[in-house]
Motif scaffolding. Structure first.
Motif, PDB file in Angstrom:
ATOM      1  N   ASN A   3      26.819  32.354  23.809  1.00 49.52           N
ATOM      2  CA  ASN A   3      26.615  33.192  22.808  1.00 49.52           C
ATOM      3  C   ASN A   3      27.054  34.818  23.227  1.00 49.52           C
ATOM      4  OD1 ASN A   3      25.031  31.691  20.717  1.00 49.52           O
ATOM      5  ND2 ASN A   3      23.546  31.688  22.247  1.00 49.52           N
ATOM      6  N   LYS A   5      29.827  37.383  23.024  1.00 56.82           N
ATOM      7  CA  LYS A   5      30.890  37.851  21.861  1.00 56.82           C
ATOM      8  C   LYS A   5      31.357  39.146  22.271  1.00 56.82           C
ATOM      9  CE  LYS A   5      32.622  37.513  17.819  1.00 56.82           C
ATOM     10  NZ  LYS A   5      33.917  37.894  18.517  1.00 56.82           N
ATOM     11  N   GLY A 159      33.846  34.026  23.138  1.00 58.40           N
ATOM     12  CA  GLY A 159      33.642  33.999  21.777  1.00 58.40           C
ATOM     13  C   GLY A 159      34.950  34.369  20.769  1.00 58.40           C
ATOM     14  N   CYS A 176      39.221  38.350  18.416  1.00 60.58           N
ATOM     15  CA  CYS A 176      37.721  38.760  18.710  1.00 60.58           C
ATOM     16  C   CYS A 176      37.365  39.391  17.807  1.00 60.58           C
ATOM     17  CB  CYS A 176      37.234  39.193  20.215  1.00 60.58           C
ATOM     18  SG  CYS A 176      38.007  40.723  20.622  1.00 60.58           S
TER      19      CYS A 176
END
Ligand code: FE2
Length: 296
Positions: A3, A5, A159, A176
């Motif tokens: 998770n 990011k 991510g 991103c």
């Protein structure tokens, strides 16, 4: 997948055998602002962040680290735990870099040092009063031997989204945020931990004229372009900095709409809707240049 990011590229730390020359280039030619100089290390800002370029005096040129800001939804300890779950080790560093009180340091499969952090100071020294003064540090392109694993690392660990490709297994673009790309991983059989180019966003096409005039005046003639790229559709020029690093100036980069999986439509797009695909060649205008940009 973690998770974790990342959402923007904040800085690049250059080791430089010509640190004073490179500093002069970033201040006088690029219009960056000096925010700090400590133990010979030079910190330069593009107007807002504490730094976007770091210059570290060294015997040989190389990129020491890349810094990406995270969305702040996880603490650095949680980031480490998520990375550990997919087999990536990292360390938390405190006060390792001015302006970044804490960061997580890790290495991609090609050996590049990556810094990720939730916060960087924003002293907002203002934009330079002369020189090119780009809008922002936009993206990096680097050669990687083990490029498939490097792509997977940026997707799974940080991510990033795979956003485009030139040639099967040649230039691999990842983003991103909504920029067409923030990283370009160039496959190589021989080069790793090697910068292909660093890229800065200009305000518009007229800025290319102004910057090309200024580059010529400062002894950094344009070596490729201006031309519109196929992948990304950015209008780009390239030149060398005093260390021989290739620097791209661009405008008009494609804008990704992740909700639709397409790029915002533009009159110059060859396909509507435009989706990530495999492109052939570098110039949408078909112009050829003496310098082979695929092999700088
Ligand atoms: Fe580029």
């Amino acid at each position: 997948m973690t998770n974790v990011k990342a959402f923007r590229l904040v800085y690049v730390n250059f080791a430089s055998p010509n640190a004073e020359k490179l500093k002069d280039y970033y201040i006088r030619t690029m219009g960056y602002v000096l925010t700090k100089e400590e133990s010979g290390v030079i910190y330069l800002s593009n107007g807002f962040d504490h730094h976007n370029i770091i210059i570290t005096p060294a015997l040989e040129k190389k990129v020491l680290s890349y810094g990406y800001q995270l969305d702040g939804k996880l603490t650095h300890e949680e980031v480490q735990a998520e990375l550990k779950e997919i087999g990536i080790s990292s360390i938390v560093k405190t006060d390792a870099i001015p302006g970044v009180s804490e960061l997580v340091e890790l290495h991609d499969p090609d050996g590049n040092t990556v810094h990720i952090f939730n916060e960087i100071e924003h002293p907002a020294p203002g934009f330079g009063q002369s020189g090119i003064v780009p809008q922002k540090l936009g993206h990096l392109a680097f050669y990687a031997k083990d490029f498939k694993n490097v792509i997977k690392f940026y997707e799974d660990a940080l991510g990033f989204m795979f956003s485009d490709q030139i040639g099967e297994d040649f230039a691999n673009f990842l983003t991103c945020n909504t920029d067409h790309h923030v990283i370009n991983i160039v496959a190589s059989e021989t080069k790793s931990q090697t910068l292909h180019h660093i890229a800065f966003q200009l305000k518009d096409a007229s800025h290319h004229t102004i910057s090309s005039d200024l580059l010529a005046k400062h002894g950094h003639p344009v070596i490729w372009g201006p031309s519109r790229h196929t992948s990304g559709h950015n209008i780009a020029t390239y030149h060398y900095d005093p260390d021989g690093n290739v620097v791209e100036l661009f405008t008009d980069m494609d804008v990704y709409v992740p909700e639709l999986g397409i790029y915002e439509p533009r009159p110059w797009h060859e396909f509507l809707p435009l989706k990530p695909r495999v492109w052939d060649g570098l110039s949408a205008w078909g112009t050829e240049f003496e310098v082979d940009l695929a092999n700088v």
